[in-house]
Design a protein around this motif. Structure first.
Motif, short mmCIF file in Angstrom:
data_model
loop_
_atom_site.label_atom_id
_atom_site.label_comp_id
_atom_site.label_asym_id
_atom_site.label_seq_id
_atom_site.Cartn_x
_atom_site.Cartn_y
_atom_site.Cartn_z
N GLU A 26 9.35 16.60 17.09
CA GLU A 26 7.99 16.33 17.54
C GLU A 26 7.81 14.82 17.63
OE1 GLU A 26 3.44 16.57 15.74
OE2 GLU A 26 4.99 17.91 14.96
N VAL A 27 7.38 14.34 18.78
CA VAL A 27 7.20 12.90 19.01
C VAL A 27 5.72 12.59 19.02
CG1 VAL A 27 7.66 10.97 20.57
CG2 VAL A 27 9.33 12.84 20.39
N ASN A 28 5.31 11.63 18.20
CA ASN A 28 3.91 11.22 18.13
C ASN A 28 3.80 9.72 18.35
OD1 ASN A 28 2.91 13.86 17.32
ND2 ASN A 28 3.86 13.44 15.32
N ASN A 29 2.87 9.33 19.19
CA ASN A 29 2.61 7.91 19.45
C ASN A 29 1.49 7.46 18.52
OD1 ASN A 29 2.09 5.34 20.45
ND2 ASN A 29 2.41 5.96 22.58
N LEU A 30 1.79 6.57 17.58
CA LEU A 30 0.84 6.11 16.58
C LEU A 30 0.23 4.75 16.93
CD1 LEU A 30 2.90 6.93 13.34
CD2 LEU A 30 1.39 8.44 14.65
N SER A 31 0.46 4.28 18.15
CA SER A 31 0.11 2.90 18.50
C SER A 31 -1.39 2.63 18.44
CB SER A 31 0.65 2.57 19.89
OG SER A 31 2.04 2.80 19.96
N ALA A 32 -2.21 3.65 18.61
CA ALA A 32 -3.66 3.44 18.57
C ALA A 32 -4.16 3.22 17.15
CB ALA A 32 -4.38 4.63 19.20
N THR A 33 -3.37 3.60 16.17
CA THR A 33 -3.83 3.51 14.77
C THR A 33 -2.94 2.64 13.89
OG1 THR A 33 -2.60 5.54 14.24
CG2 THR A 33 -4.93 5.78 14.86
N HIS A 34 -1.76 2.28 14.37
CA HIS A 34 -0.82 1.52 13.55
C HIS A 34 -0.22 0.35 14.34
CE1 HIS A 34 -1.10 5.22 11.22
NE2 HIS A 34 -0.53 4.59 10.21
N GLY A 35 0.10 -0.69 13.61
CA GLY A 35 0.74 -1.86 14.18
C GLY A 35 1.72 -2.46 13.19
N VAL A 36 2.04 -3.73 13.37
CA VAL A 36 3.10 -4.36 12.60
C VAL A 36 2.66 -5.73 12.09
CG1 VAL A 36 5.45 -5.30 12.74
CG2 VAL A 36 4.91 -3.14 13.87
N LEU A 37 3.06 -6.05 10.88
CA LEU A 37 3.00 -7.40 10.34
C LEU A 37 4.43 -7.86 10.08
CD1 LEU A 37 0.08 -7.07 7.75
CD2 LEU A 37 0.00 -8.26 9.95
N ALA A 38 4.72 -9.12 10.38
CA ALA A 38 6.09 -9.63 10.25
C ALA A 38 6.13 -10.79 9.26
CB ALA A 38 6.61 -10.08 11.60
#
Length: 360
Positions: A132-144
């Motif tokens: 199952e593939v889910n796109n989480l981009s609307a709710t999650h991002g990245v800190l570097a």
């Protein structure tokens, strides 16, 4: 991530928004070279919340992604990281994924705006498998950061660059400048973004790019064009397993590595700093009157001054001084070899510069 995305961290004092693929987060917060130094020293955090995040769940997730991509995925244990590519039949790079194994899923970090196309492709390849593939981009991002961020998520992707992972191969020298830059990507919920960096100093994308270019690390959103193959960017180090089973594009990968040469090579350029400007992406790289390549990324480094990455023709003499031509401005540029001109043709070669590198 949506084209209209704007990070809440753009409200920080001095924030100037980036453009292009990095729109929606800060280019800098008023002092880009200082921010780069702080980021390198582990005293600042970069907002990459515009990067896309996907997840793959289901019992077949690891074996399925293993068969599709260039890297060995089935051996990943929870909390372990890797990098992998999806190639065309001709071996050209179509997607790049930073893969993090969680307890019951694989988390994928990809370039801003790349998530939707990747999600569509992966769903087209599901067939009857338990994935199952889910796109989480609307709710999650990245800190570097170059260190662990204690207030951020426990989901941390650790960059393998510039190590040579199991099954990989190095086309550049052993004393690689990238070894001095650890790089950690923390997957965070966007509604927790401010809380995660509340007490932290921030660095913008200019700082991130400065450290990346100095580490010779290619970026999918920069060094990739419609013809690029992994060998040209030294991505066999971290993103390709040369001994794993069949995947799309494998024939090209094996043929170029064993009996051919990559037609182009990425190169690090030390630019003339007397002009006080930087060449733009796409600027021509010339040897005399002949165009031999193009600039893919350029930055002002806090120690090295103006530097760039370019993709040039393989047979350009590494000792020659090149000229970057951007409109009416010419920048003399000296080369630092990343991918050697004789890269490839390793079948039967066990001595010399190109030798089996130490395994990571």
């Amino acid at each position: 991530m949506s084209e209209t995305y704007r990070s809440v961290l753009l409200s920080r004092a001095g924030a100037i928004e980036a453009g292009g693929v990095d729109a929606g987060v800060a280019a800098h917060y008023g002092a880009p070279t200082r921010e780069a130094r702080k980021l390198a020293e582990g005293q600042a955090i970069a907002d990459l919340s515009h990067f896309d995040v996907l997840e793959i769940r289901g019992e077949d997730r690891a074996s399925w992604l293993d068969t599709l991509s260039t890297q060995r995925i089935t051996t990943l244990k929870p909390t372990q990281s890797t990098q992998t590519l999806l190639l065309s039949i001709q071996g050209r790079v179509e997607h790049e994924m930073k893969v993090l194994a969680d307890q019951d899923r694989l988390v994928l970090i990809v370039e801003p705006g790349a998530g939707a196309a990747l999600e569509q492709f992966l769903n087209s390849m599901r067939f009857m498998l338990r994935v199952e593939v889910n796109n989480l981009s609307a709710t999650h991002g990245v800190l570097a950061a170059t260190r662990q961020i204690p207030t951020a998520s426990s989901l941390v992707w650790v960059d393998p660059w510039p190590g040579v992972v199991n099954g990989g191969w190095a086309y550049s020298r052993e004393d690689h400048p990238g070894k001095d830059r650890p790089w950690l990507l923390h997957v965070v919920a966007l509604d927790q973004l401010e809380q995660a960096v509340a007490e932290e100093e921030l660095a913008g994308m200019m700082a991130v790019e400065s450290l990346r270019i100095a580490a010779w690390e290619p970026r999918f959103g920069a060094e990739i064009d419609e013809k690029i193959i992994p060998h040209e960017l030294d991505w066999l180090r971290t993103a390709v397993h040369l001994e794993k089973g069949c995947y799309k594009g494998q024939e090209t990968v094996a043929r170029v590595h064993n009996i051919g040469h990559p037609p182009r090579r990425v190169v690090f350029l030390d630019l003339d700093g007397s002009l006080h400007t930087l060449p733009s992406t796409g600027a021509e790289v010339k040897l005399g009157e002949r165009t031999v390549g193009h600039i893919t990324s350029a930055t002002l480094h806090y120690e090295a001054g103006p530097i760039a990455l370019a993709v040039i023709k393989r047979n350009v003499d590494p000792d020659s001084v090149l000229t970057v031509v951007d409109g009416e401005t010419n920048y003399p540029a000296t080369q630092d070899v990343i991918v050697t001109p004789d890269a490839g043709q390793v079948a039967g070669r066990f001595t010399g510069f190109l030798r089996t590198p130490p395994q990571g």
